[in-house]
Design an enzyme around this catalytic site. Sequence first.
Site, PDB file in Angstrom:
ATOM      1  N   ASN A 166      -1.272   2.863  -4.864  1.00 47.78           N
ATOM      2  CA  ASN A 166      -0.733   1.780  -3.622  1.00 47.78           C
ATOM      3  C   ASN A 166      -1.765   0.591  -3.757  1.00 47.78           C
ATOM      4  OD1 ASN A 166      -0.006   0.590  -1.621  1.00 47.78           O
ATOM      5  ND2 ASN A 166      -0.182   2.110  -0.253  1.00 47.78           N
ATOM      6  N   LYS A 194      -1.882  -1.764  -2.061  1.00 48.89           N
ATOM      7  CA  LYS A 194      -1.666  -2.285  -0.686  1.00 48.89           C
ATOM      8  C   LYS A 194      -1.984  -3.993  -0.619  1.00 48.89           C
ATOM      9  CE  LYS A 194      -3.666   1.852   1.089  1.00 48.89           C
ATOM     10  NZ  LYS A 194      -4.429   2.618   2.058  1.00 48.89           N
ATOM     11  N   GLU A 214      -0.149   2.964   7.773  1.00 50.24           N
ATOM     12  CA  GLU A 214      -0.333   1.322   7.809  1.00 50.24           C
ATOM     13  C   GLU A 214       0.934   0.635   8.427  1.00 50.24           C
ATOM     14  OE1 GLU A 214      -2.323   0.544   4.173  1.00 50.24           O
ATOM     15  OE2 GLU A 214      -3.975   2.038   4.577  1.00 50.24           O
ATOM     16  N   GLU A 251      -0.418  12.207   3.746  1.00 48.81           N
ATOM     17  CA  GLU A 251      -1.527  11.370   3.531  1.00 48.81           C
ATOM     18  C   GLU A 251      -2.220  11.375   5.128  1.00 48.81           C
ATOM     19  OE1 GLU A 251      -1.166   7.847   0.649  1.00 48.81           O
ATOM     20  OE2 GLU A 251      -0.851   7.189   2.334  1.00 48.81           O
ATOM     21  N   GLY A 288      -8.732   5.543   3.225  1.00 49.42           N
ATOM     22  CA  GLY A 288      -9.913   4.539   3.001  1.00 49.42           C
ATOM     23  C   GLY A 288     -11.114   4.916   3.790  1.00 49.42           C
ATOM     24  N   SER A 336      -8.038   9.067   0.075  1.00 52.79           N
ATOM     25  CA  SER A 336      -9.620   8.945  -0.761  1.00 52.79           C
ATOM     26  C   SER A 336      -9.640   9.868  -2.018  1.00 52.79           C
ATOM     27  CB  SER A 336     -10.662   9.394   0.176  1.00 52.79           C
ATOM     28  OG  SER A 336     -10.843   8.586   1.269  1.00 52.79           O
TER      29      SER A 336
HETATM   30  P1  13P Z   1      -7.234   5.448  -0.151  1.00 56.94           P
HETATM   31  O1  13P Z   1      -7.158   6.096  -1.612  1.00 56.94           O
HETATM   32  O2  13P Z   1      -7.874   4.212   0.051  1.00 56.94           O
HETATM   33  O3  13P Z   1      -7.934   6.230   0.823  1.00 56.94           O
HETATM   34  O4  13P Z   1      -5.625   5.115   0.397  1.00 56.94           O
HETATM   35  C1  13P Z   1      -4.617   6.066   0.312  1.00 56.94           C
HETATM   36  C2  13P Z   1      -3.520   5.496   0.654  1.00 56.94           C
HETATM   37  O5  13P Z   1      -3.384   5.057   1.758  1.00 56.94           O
HETATM   38  C3  13P Z   1      -2.309   5.351  -0.385  1.00 56.94           C
HETATM   39  O6  13P Z   1      -1.310   5.129   0.103  1.00 56.94           O
END
Ligand code: 13P
Length: 259
Positions: free
Chosen positions: A12, A14, A101, A171, A177, A217
């Site tokens: 992802n 983002k 998010e 998640e 993150g 993460s």
């Molecule tokens: P991270 O791998 O940056 O923690 O993000 C996970 C995430 O939100 C994937 O959709």
Amino acid sequence: MGKSRRYLIAGNWKMNIPSSDAGQLIADIVAKIANVTKMDVLVCPPFTSIHSAKNALAGMAGIFLGAQNFYPEKNGAYTGEISAVMLRELGVSHVIVGHSERRIHFSESDKFINSKVRYALASNLIPILCVGETADQRKKGEELAVVTSQLRSGLGGISQADAKKLTVAYEPVWAIGTGETATAEVAQVMHAFIRNLLVDLFGQKAASTVKILYGGSMRPDNAKDLLGQDDIDGGLIGGASLQAGLFADVVKIAGELAD
Ligand code: 13P
């Protein structure tokens, strides 16, 4: 491997990687995982980078294109939104729905998320329904209740046949993150719990086909432990999916476990 479900490693991106960089990132990933089979890979660029990603992927089997969002209406006066048909036209097969998010920054409700899951299924897009508790909710011991409620409402009105096409992502918000990952044991407990909920909702057979991804993460150094768990069928990776080497290493780890 005892698992009947094929691993899915999903990136992802983002709001990262503009169109001008997408082709290179895809090319770098493809070069590193060319020999990895027996599993599926998905990349979810921002809307404006999907086209470049698609061009860079041309001809690669086993790597799918996903979107991070869409609006659940056919067309019309929805300024700024993107429809399922528009995504399908670009070769998109999966769409992320209910990401924390979007729940947090865009106030997406369980009801709206449910309409997206249903619309995606009706449009031949595979929804990746994200669920997960916040740190505060876990501290209060509410994580199972939160995930139950997100899952039950997110999947309301879905037929058993459609349930087989679903993907779910656990998640935990506190792991996104932050560099803090759920331990493999903590994640497996939740994944097994989600699998049982799916059995309640759709029966054993359908539930056993649903992939449940872990997100939060995930990186090469924790991927083996996580992906080795019975009910963890892949990863939804944010930060580490922006670096071809890290993402490819997770893909390779899944490939080895699938062997
Ligand atoms: P991270 O791998 O940056 O923690 O993000 C996970 C995430 O939100 C994937 O959709």
